[in-house]
Design an enzyme around this catalytic site. Structure first.
Site, PDB file in Angstrom:
ATOM      1  N   HIS A   1       0.825  -1.202   0.000  1.00  0.00           N
ATOM      2  CA  HIS A   1       0.000   0.000   0.000  1.00  0.00           C
ATOM      3  C   HIS A   1       0.857   1.250   0.000  1.00  0.00           C
ATOM      4  O   HIS A   1       0.642   2.176  -0.782  1.00  0.00           O
ATOM      5  CB  HIS A   1      -0.935   0.016   1.216  1.00  0.00           C
ATOM      6  CG  HIS A   1      -1.842   1.208   1.245  1.00  0.00           C
ATOM      7  ND1 HIS A   1      -1.453   2.440   1.743  1.00  0.00           N
ATOM      8  CD2 HIS A   1      -3.111   1.365   0.809  1.00  0.00           C
ATOM      9  CE1 HIS A   1      -2.452   3.300   1.618  1.00  0.00           C
ATOM     10  NE2 HIS A   1      -3.465   2.675   1.055  1.00  0.00           N
TER      11      HIS A   1
ATOM     12  N   GLU B   1       8.015   5.278  -3.046  1.00  0.00           N
ATOM     13  CA  GLU B   1       8.661   4.803  -4.265  1.00  0.00           C
ATOM     14  C   GLU B   1       9.232   3.408  -4.001  1.00  0.00           C
ATOM     15  O   GLU B   1       9.638   3.111  -2.884  1.00  0.00           O
ATOM     16  CB  GLU B   1       9.792   5.759  -4.667  1.00  0.00           C
ATOM     17  CG  GLU B   1       9.334   7.189  -4.951  1.00  0.00           C
ATOM     18  CD  GLU B   1       8.596   7.313  -6.260  1.00  0.00           C
ATOM     19  OE1 GLU B   1       8.675   6.376  -7.083  1.00  0.00           O
ATOM     20  OE2 GLU B   1       7.933   8.341  -6.456  1.00  0.00           O
TER      21      GLU B   1
ATOM     22  N   LEU C   1      -4.453  -7.725   2.969  1.00  0.00           N
ATOM     23  CA  LEU C   1      -4.928  -8.848   3.771  1.00  0.00           C
ATOM     24  C   LEU C   1      -6.351  -9.273   3.467  1.00  0.00           C
ATOM     25  O   LEU C   1      -6.886 -10.170   4.114  1.00  0.00           O
ATOM     26  CB  LEU C   1      -4.775  -8.511   5.259  1.00  0.00           C
ATOM     27  CG  LEU C   1      -3.338  -8.112   5.644  1.00  0.00           C
ATOM     28  CD1 LEU C   1      -3.263  -7.763   7.123  1.00  0.00           C
ATOM     29  CD2 LEU C   1      -2.366  -9.226   5.311  1.00  0.00           C
TER      30      LEU C   1
ATOM     31  N   GLY D   1     -10.779  -5.783  -1.442  1.00  0.00           N
ATOM     32  CA  GLY D   1     -11.206  -4.405  -1.250  1.00  0.00           C
ATOM     33  C   GLY D   1     -10.919  -3.610  -2.505  1.00  0.00           C
ATOM     34  O   GLY D   1     -10.570  -4.169  -3.562  1.00  0.00           O
TER      35      GLY D   1
ATOM     36  N   HIS E   1      -8.482  -1.610  -3.463  1.00  0.00           N
ATOM     37  CA  HIS E   1      -7.137  -1.697  -4.048  1.00  0.00           C
ATOM     38  C   HIS E   1      -6.968  -2.994  -4.843  1.00  0.00           C
ATOM     39  O   HIS E   1      -6.380  -2.997  -5.931  1.00  0.00           O
ATOM     40  CB  HIS E   1      -6.075  -1.618  -2.961  1.00  0.00           C
ATOM     41  CG  HIS E   1      -6.014  -0.296  -2.275  1.00  0.00           C
ATOM     42  ND1 HIS E   1      -6.040   0.910  -2.952  1.00  0.00           N
ATOM     43  CD2 HIS E   1      -5.928   0.021  -0.947  1.00  0.00           C
ATOM     44  CE1 HIS E   1      -5.965   1.907  -2.094  1.00  0.00           C
ATOM     45  NE2 HIS E   1      -5.895   1.397  -0.872  1.00  0.00           N
TER      46      HIS E   1
END
Length: 311
Positions: free
Chosen positions: A70, A106, A128, A131, A133
């Site tokens: 993330h 980065e 985990l 969702g 993302h």
């Protein structure tokens, strides 16, 4: 030694050299002809991995593993993820393991995918549960790299290896490894939270598995954002039910703002994030291998079985 005697070896050298040269030419010609079909077309050359010595067995390079994190403003997060990927490399020497972030750090995922060019890659989310993302951001990044032949793996959870990592972190933080009187004990599973109902379902599934691993100790999911209950609310609810020895299990891949807030709300034991626990490294490779074979994680198998039964 006479002149005629010394001339004999000198006369034989060109003959030997010519024979050796003809032998080499014949061998090279045979190797070239082995790649030509009977109809005169050239067969495709097998692909060798970089560094293969001439004459060694040809091998196919495995797709790169791109771990998708993330990202966090906490400098410990990047160091933790890099340590985790080092463990993955130790378990699978020679595998091209790379990192890409969704935001904040980065390398960002688009840059990591661009650097692979037209190669094959498996994107493994360091997330985990299902969702936004996993369902939107990562597929969009893969679609924006059309030259890349990308496969997207399932998120890390839920999975028994995650439960082993959670249990290990709790024991490191002081949770008794030996089962004792657990009537006053409980665990809050602190997760990031998402508005996606699949994400909450995955967290509840992990909470049930962790409860089983702890011998039946209640494990209550709680969230840092987007949904309820929060960690402080879950702790108070457990105390109202007579559970006064409450530990917080950190259901986060790496340190960050949410993990820090969850630990601060713990009335007692607060476990560290999952980080570079050995079970996490094994799980990354398991998801990578699943993606290559086309195997589905348990929740996807259950969903497909339900669809078949209702068809």
């Amino acid at each position: 030694m006479t002149e005629s005697a010394s001339a004999q070896p000198r006369e034989s050298l060109p003959l030997d050299s010519t024979a050796q040269l003809l032998t080499r030419i014949t061998a090279q010609l045979g190797a070239q002809l082995s790649h030509v079909s009977l109809n005169g077309t050239r067969r495709p050359m097998p692909h060798r991995t970089g560094g293969s010595a001439p004459g060694s067995a040809a091998t196919t390079r495995a797709p790169a593993l791109v771990a998708v994190a993330h990202g966090s403003r906490d400098p410990q997060a990047l160091r933790t993820v890099m340590k985790l990927l080092d463990r993955v490399r130790e378990l699978r020497p020679g595998l091209d393991v790379r990192l890409g972030h969704i935001e904040l750090n980065e390398p960002l995922l688009p840059a990591s995918l661009s650097g692979l060019g037209s190669a094959d890659a498996v994107l493994v989310p360091l997330l985990l549960g299902r969702g936004h993302h996993v369902k939107r951001d990562i597929p969009a990044a893969a679609a924006a790299a059309p030259a890349l032949r990308a496969t997207i793996a399932a998120p890390l959870g839920p999975h028994p290896l995650l439960v082993e990592a959670l249990y290990g972190r709790l024991v490191e933080a002081g949770w008794p490894a030996e089962e004792g009187d657990s009537r006053g004990s409980a665990v809050v599973l602190a997760a990031a939270g998402s508005r996606d109902p699949d994400s909450a379902a995955d967290t509840r599934h992990t909470a049930r598995m962790l409860s089983e691993r702890l011998g039946g100790v209640p494990v209550v999911p709680a969230y840092a954002s987007a949904t309820a209950p929060t960690v402080p609310v879950a702790v108070r609810a457990l105390a109202a039910r007579g559970r006064h020895r409450v530990a917080v299990a950190s259901y986060f891949t790496a340190p960050g703002r949410f993990a820090t807030a969850a630990a601060a709300a713990a009335p007692g034991t607060a476990a560290a994030p999952l980080g570079a626990h050995p079970a996490m490294a094994r799980l990354l490779l398991h998801r990578y291998d699943q993606a290559l074979t086309g195997a589905l994680p348990a929740h996807e198998v259950a969903k497909n079985d339900h669809l078949l039964a209702s068809a």
